[in-house]
Motif scaffolding. Structure first.
Motif, PDB file in Angstrom:
ATOM      1  N   LEU A   1     -15.289  32.534   2.467  1.00 29.41           N
ATOM      2  CA  LEU A   1     -16.179  31.398   2.710  1.00 29.41           C
ATOM      3  C   LEU A   1     -15.462  30.350   3.547  1.00 29.41           C
ATOM      4  O   LEU A   1     -14.354  29.908   3.208  1.00 29.41           O
ATOM      5  CB  LEU A   1     -16.598  30.768   1.375  1.00 29.41           C
ATOM      6  N   GLY A   2     -16.104  29.940   4.641  1.00 21.56           N
ATOM      7  CA  GLY A   2     -15.585  28.851   5.451  1.00 21.56           C
ATOM      8  C   GLY A   2     -16.462  27.617   5.302  1.00 21.56           C
ATOM      9  O   GLY A   2     -17.688  27.725   5.308  1.00 21.56           O
ATOM     10  N   ILE A   3     -15.842  26.475   5.145  1.00 21.93           N
ATOM     11  CA  ILE A   3     -16.554  25.197   5.082  1.00 21.93           C
ATOM     12  C   ILE A   3     -16.289  24.453   6.381  1.00 21.93           C
ATOM     13  O   ILE A   3     -15.133  24.223   6.750  1.00 21.93           O
ATOM     14  CB  ILE A   3     -16.101  24.352   3.881  1.00 21.93           C
TER      15      ILE A   3
ATOM     16  N   LEU B   1      -6.922  26.452  -2.495  1.00 15.22           N
ATOM     17  CA  LEU B   1      -8.280  26.981  -2.500  1.00 15.22           C
ATOM     18  C   LEU B   1      -8.229  28.493  -2.616  1.00 15.22           C
ATOM     19  O   LEU B   1      -7.355  29.147  -2.042  1.00 15.22           O
ATOM     20  CB  LEU B   1      -9.022  26.561  -1.227  1.00 15.22           C
ATOM     21  N   ASP B   2      -9.182  29.052  -3.324  1.00 15.94           N
ATOM     22  CA  ASP B   2      -9.214  30.486  -3.619  1.00 15.94           C
ATOM     23  C   ASP B   2     -10.427  31.112  -2.946  1.00 15.94           C
ATOM     24  O   ASP B   2     -11.559  30.960  -3.412  1.00 15.94           O
ATOM     25  CB  ASP B   2      -9.268  30.689  -5.135  1.00 15.94           C
ATOM     26  N   GLY B   3     -10.202  31.795  -1.825  1.00 13.02           N
ATOM     27  CA  GLY B   3     -11.298  32.435  -1.109  1.00 13.02           C
ATOM     28  C   GLY B   3     -12.058  31.509  -0.196  1.00 13.02           C
ATOM     29  O   GLY B   3     -13.104  31.888   0.346  1.00 13.02           O
ATOM     30  N   VAL B   4     -11.553  30.301  -0.008  1.00 16.66           N
ATOM     31  CA  VAL B   4     -12.258  29.270   0.769  1.00 16.66           C
ATOM     32  C   VAL B   4     -11.285  28.624   1.752  1.00 16.66           C
ATOM     33  O   VAL B   4     -10.111  28.428   1.431  1.00 16.66           O
ATOM     34  CB  VAL B   4     -12.829  28.177  -0.158  1.00 16.66           C
ATOM     35  N   ILE B   5     -11.783  28.290   2.938  1.00 13.38           N
ATOM     36  CA  ILE B   5     -10.992  27.526   3.896  1.00 13.38           C
ATOM     37  C   ILE B   5     -11.871  26.462   4.532  1.00 13.38           C
ATOM     38  O   ILE B   5     -13.077  26.680   4.720  1.00 13.38           O
ATOM     39  CB  ILE B   5     -10.359  28.436   4.960  1.00 13.38           C
ATOM     40  N   ILE B   6     -11.300  25.301   4.824  1.00 18.25           N
ATOM     41  CA  ILE B   6     -12.027  24.180   5.416  1.00 18.25           C
ATOM     42  C   ILE B   6     -11.568  24.010   6.860  1.00 18.25           C
ATOM     43  O   ILE B   6     -10.369  23.874   7.133  1.00 18.25           O
ATOM     44  CB  ILE B   6     -11.774  22.868   4.647  1.00 18.25           C
ATOM     45  N   ILE B   7     -12.535  24.025   7.782  1.00 13.40           N
ATOM     46  CA  ILE B   7     -12.265  23.827   9.201  1.00 13.40           C
ATOM     47  C   ILE B   7     -13.234  22.765   9.711  1.00 13.40           C
ATOM     48  O   ILE B   7     -14.446  22.927   9.601  1.00 13.40           O
ATOM     49  CB  ILE B   7     -12.483  25.121  10.003  1.00 13.40           C
ATOM     50  N   ASN B   8     -12.726  21.695  10.282  1.00 18.69           N
ATOM     51  CA  ASN B   8     -13.610  20.657  10.803  1.00 18.69           C
ATOM     52  C   ASN B   8     -14.116  20.993  12.202  1.00 18.69           C
ATOM     53  O   ASN B   8     -13.415  21.620  12.997  1.00 18.69           O
ATOM     54  CB  ASN B   8     -12.892  19.307  10.849  1.00 18.69           C
TER      55      ASN B   8
ATOM     56  N   PRO C   1     -11.362  37.156   9.668  1.00  9.96           N
ATOM     57  CA  PRO C   1     -12.218  38.341   9.699  1.00  9.96           C
ATOM     58  C   PRO C   1     -12.971  38.605   8.412  1.00  9.96           C
ATOM     59  O   PRO C   1     -14.012  39.270   8.419  1.00  9.96           O
ATOM     60  CB  PRO C   1     -11.233  39.473  10.010  1.00  9.96           C
ATOM     61  N   ARG C   2     -12.492  38.073   7.294  1.00  4.76           N
ATOM     62  CA  ARG C   2     -13.158  38.314   6.010  1.00  4.76           C
ATOM     63  C   ARG C   2     -14.232  37.278   5.708  1.00  4.76           C
ATOM     64  O   ARG C   2     -15.006  37.446   4.766  1.00  4.76           O
ATOM     65  CB  ARG C   2     -12.122  38.331   4.882  1.00  4.76           C
ATOM     66  N   ALA C   3     -14.268  36.221   6.484  1.00 11.12           N
ATOM     67  CA  ALA C   3     -15.242  35.147   6.236  1.00 11.12           C
ATOM     68  C   ALA C   3     -16.581  35.529   6.849  1.00 11.12           C
ATOM     69  O   ALA C   3     -16.753  35.496   8.069  1.00 11.12           O
ATOM     70  CB  ALA C   3     -14.732  33.836   6.818  1.00 11.12           C
ATOM     71  N   ARG C   4     -17.523  35.867   5.991  1.00  8.50           N
ATOM     72  CA  ARG C   4     -18.866  36.254   6.449  1.00  8.50           C
ATOM     73  C   ARG C   4     -19.882  35.158   6.177  1.00  8.50           C
ATOM     74  O   ARG C   4     -21.012  35.221   6.673  1.00  8.50           O
ATOM     75  CB  ARG C   4     -19.326  37.539   5.741  1.00  8.50           C
ATOM     76  N   ILE C   5     -19.508  34.168   5.375  1.00 13.51           N
ATOM     77  CA  ILE C   5     -20.416  33.097   4.976  1.00 13.51           C
ATOM     78  C   ILE C   5     -19.746  31.757   5.283  1.00 13.51           C
ATOM     79  O   ILE C   5     -18.559  31.571   5.000  1.00 13.51           O
ATOM     80  CB  ILE C   5     -20.758  33.193   3.479  1.00 13.51           C
ATOM     81  N   PHE C   6     -20.533  30.832   5.856  1.00 16.58           N
ATOM     82  CA  PHE C   6     -20.022  29.503   6.192  1.00 16.58           C
ATOM     83  C   PHE C   6     -21.004  28.457   5.683  1.00 16.58           C
ATOM     84  O   PHE C   6     -22.215  28.680   5.677  1.00 16.58           O
ATOM     85  CB  PHE C   6     -19.831  29.352   7.703  1.00 16.58           C
ATOM     86  N   ILE C   7     -20.473  27.335   5.268  1.00 16.02           N
ATOM     87  CA  ILE C   7     -21.282  26.182   4.862  1.00 16.02           C
ATOM     88  C   ILE C   7     -21.003  25.055   5.848  1.00 16.02           C
ATOM     89  O   ILE C   7     -19.848  24.675   6.056  1.00 16.02           O
ATOM     90  CB  ILE C   7     -20.942  25.727   3.432  1.00 16.02           C
ATOM     91  N   ALA C   8     -22.059  24.547   6.466  1.00 13.56           N
ATOM     92  CA  ALA C   8     -21.933  23.420   7.388  1.00 13.56           C
ATOM     93  C   ALA C   8     -22.277  22.136   6.652  1.00 13.56           C
ATOM     94  O   ALA C   8     -23.374  22.015   6.093  1.00 13.56           O
ATOM     95  CB  ALA C   8     -22.871  23.606   8.582  1.00 13.56           C
ATOM     96  N   LEU C   9     -21.359  21.189   6.666  1.00 13.37           N
ATOM     97  CA  LEU C   9     -21.586  19.908   6.006  1.00 13.37           C
ATOM     98  C   LEU C   9     -22.104  18.907   7.038  1.00 13.37           C
ATOM     99  O   LEU C   9     -21.332  18.252   7.740  1.00 13.37           O
ATOM    100  CB  LEU C   9     -20.294  19.408   5.363  1.00 13.37           C
ATOM    101  N   GLY C  10     -23.411  18.820   7.130  1.00 11.20           N
ATOM    102  CA  GLY C  10     -24.043  17.902   8.060  1.00 11.20           C
ATOM    103  C   GLY C  10     -24.499  18.573   9.341  1.00 11.20           C
ATOM    104  O   GLY C  10     -24.075  19.679   9.680  1.00 11.20           O
ATOM    105  N   LYS C  11     -25.357  17.874  10.077  1.00 14.12           N
ATOM    106  CA  LYS C  11     -25.991  18.456  11.261  1.00 14.12           C
ATOM    107  C   LYS C  11     -25.010  18.663  12.411  1.00 14.12           C
ATOM    108  O   LYS C  11     -25.139  19.644  13.163  1.00 14.12           O
ATOM    109  CB  LYS C  11     -27.158  17.580  11.726  1.00 14.12           C
TER     110      LYS C  11
END
Length: 229
Positions: free
Chosen positions: A54-56, A106-113, A144-154
């Motif tokens: 998961l990428g944030i 973080l476990d299974g998660v990374i934050i990229i701005n 390569p393992r990140a198939r899902i991303f969460i976008a915080l804001g538009k």
């Protein structure tokens, strides 16, 4: 403050510590370095698990948060809500204490701005967002393992959709809305976890948690599909 990127996740995809690609942002950093020489005051690197599923995607560093501490969402209200939510969902280890040396992982998660440097008034220009997308794309390619991303804001949503080759009209932003992008990855939208959004009731803790619950459910579904293939 030591600004070495050694051993930081996705370090090869980060901008240089004294990146000058965006003159306005570079000038603002210079001002803050003079005013607060003990702050990070540099592009803020990604934080989390390089093997993340998961990428944030955040907006940009906050003045008294990441721009001060050098770690995304660390030291301001947005981080309080984000890291509390990750802890509740079992996606972090250790205790968040609003410091870069608090031992949190973080476990299974990374934050990229979407934007690596602090913009004045927290409002990057379109040109700055476009310039910094180079680093967003480099780092996404290193996950390569990140198939899902969460976008915080538009802004984060729009930049990630453009990175993925999508037309914004085909992927409208909406809280807890799910999109399958042209490259096959899944993007989930959330209102940004800013103090303004929570104080006005636009975003509640329950609404924010629902976004991560959706991501976890999607992950479990993708894992189940792989097991039956």
């Amino acid at each position: 403050m030591d600004k070495t990127l050694i051993d930081m996740p996705l370090a090869d995809g980060e901008p240089p510590i004294d990146c000058r690609l965006c003159p306005r942002l570079a000038a603002f950093r210079d001002e803050l370095r003079a005013e607060h020489p003990d702050w990070w005051n540099a592009p803020v690197p990604a934080f989390g698990d390089p093997a993340a599923w998961l990428g944030i995607v955040g907006l940009a560093p906050g003045k008294h948060g990441a721009n001060r501490t050098g770690r995304p969402f660390t030291g301001d209200y947005a981080g309080d809500l984000l890291f509390a939510t990750l802890d509740k969902m079992g996606l972090s280890r250790g205790q968040y204490d609003a410091r870069i040396d608090d031992g949190l992982t973080l476990d299974g998660v990374i934050i990229i701005n979407a934007v690596k440097c602090l913009p004045p008034q927290n409002k990057p220009t379109a040109a700055e967002i476009n310039e910094c997308r180079t680093f967003l794309s480099r780092q996404e390619a290193m996950l390569p393992r990140a198939r899902i991303f969460i976008a915080l804001g538009k802004i984060a949503h729009d930049s990630f959709v453009r990175h993925a080759g999508g037309r914004l009209a085909a992927y409208p932003f909406g809280h807890d809305r799910q999109h399958r992008l042209p490259d096959g990855r899944i993007l989930i939208d959330s209102y940004h976890c800013s103090r303004y959004n929570t104080n006005t009731g636009r975003l509640t803790a329950a609404m924010f948690e629902a976004v991560f619950e959706r991501a976890l459910s999607l992950r479990d579904g993708l894992d189940a599909t792989r097991e039956t293939d």
